[in-house]
Design an enzyme around this catalytic site. Sequence first.
Site, PDB file in Angstrom:
ATOM      1  N   GLY A 105       0.825  -1.201   0.000  1.00  0.00           N
ATOM      2  CA  GLY A 105       0.000   0.000   0.000  1.00  0.00           C
ATOM      3  C   GLY A 105       0.855   1.244   0.000  1.00  0.00           C
ATOM      4  O   GLY A 105       1.409   1.652  -1.024  1.00  0.00           O
ATOM      5  N   ARG A 152     -30.691  32.273   7.880  1.00  0.00           N
ATOM      6  CA  ARG A 152     -31.318  32.162   9.199  1.00  0.00           C
ATOM      7  C   ARG A 152     -31.090  33.413  10.060  1.00  0.00           C
ATOM      8  O   ARG A 152     -31.533  33.473  11.200  1.00  0.00           O
ATOM      9  CB  ARG A 152     -30.766  30.935   9.926  1.00  0.00           C
ATOM     10  CG  ARG A 152     -31.091  29.630   9.219  1.00  0.00           C
ATOM     11  CD  ARG A 152     -30.516  28.422   9.942  1.00  0.00           C
ATOM     12  NE  ARG A 152     -30.667  27.197   9.179  1.00  0.00           N
ATOM     13  CZ  ARG A 152     -30.320  25.996   9.604  1.00  0.00           C
ATOM     14  NH1 ARG A 152     -29.801  25.856  10.833  1.00  0.00           N
ATOM     15  NH2 ARG A 152     -30.488  24.926   8.841  1.00  0.00           N
ATOM     16  N   GLU A 175      -3.117   9.099  -3.008  1.00  0.00           N
ATOM     17  CA  GLU A 175      -1.896   9.814  -3.416  1.00  0.00           C
ATOM     18  C   GLU A 175      -0.978  10.058  -2.220  1.00  0.00           C
ATOM     19  O   GLU A 175      -0.281  11.068  -2.141  1.00  0.00           O
ATOM     20  CB  GLU A 175      -2.234  11.146  -4.099  1.00  0.00           C
ATOM     21  CG  GLU A 175      -3.040  11.011  -5.372  1.00  0.00           C
ATOM     22  CD  GLU A 175      -2.349  10.151  -6.406  1.00  0.00           C
ATOM     23  OE1 GLU A 175      -1.280  10.536  -6.889  1.00  0.00           O
ATOM     24  OE2 GLU A 175      -2.889   9.093  -6.747  1.00  0.00           O
TER      25      GLU A 175
END
Length: 305
Positions: free
Chosen positions: A29, A184, A282
Amino acid sequence: EQKERFLAPFRGDGPPVWGAMAITEPSAGSDSAAIQATADRDGDEYVLNGTKIFCTSGDAASTHEGGFVVVWATVDKTAGRGGIKAFVVPANTPGMRLVGCEKKLGIRASDTATLVFENCRIPASNLLGRADVKKPGEKKKAGGDKGFKGAMATFDASRPIVAAMAVGVGRAALDFVLEEIERRGVPLRYDASPHEQTAVERDVIEMEAELQAARLLTWRAAAMMTRGKPNNLEASMATAKAGLAVTRITQKAVELLGPAGYSKKLLVEKWMRDAKINDIYEGTQQINQLIVARRILDYSSSMLR
């Protein structure tokens, strides 16, 4: 011929070209040097064998006409990193098989494929770089292939893109929160001292600061890449910061909007799911921070793991 086929879509003469990078394996990995896939020379061809997982756009690149997959494999396991090379495998090449695609938390519009290579033959000319191998302890040959180090430089170009994606998602979430706050009628007092601000004001201001820092680091890494300057440190800094920032910003956006933010009626929950991958691929957050530390301290990989 392959070059012309690749360039045709960019001239408006053909369908889009899909490309994918096949690096990660079930046992390799973050440590790309642990790659087990092999590429054996057989006359004017290389024969690829191995399994690659988490290949972004691997489905489209391996099956659509004109697509291609760049596969990392070792030509000599005894050479360690020096034996790892990159090979271009055109779509639908016999021996390259699409096993399936991952069902993911986020970025579901992007296919993430598993590819298996079984006696996959490609022309020797599909090797990227030179075929010579640097054995451990050997001096680098003049004008020799950069090998693994050169291949890793690919990330110096791709990491700023990932950082830019993170900044875009973070901006979308922050802009939506600001619109809701304004709708709001909740005031934002930027001129008030921190101890006078509300929890919402402090959260929003922190979100804005995180996003701006990530954006500036991304611009710097991308600008250096565009000018052809080495940006290994800057690319990892941008990716590490942007990945962390977008994760915090989108999670806080969901939190600030309460049940509405958690509901699928709004895009905020999707942005939160899409955000996390920017902190993983990446180079994970930890790997990018490790690279930053090595560059700043001027340590080799063997000195700082």
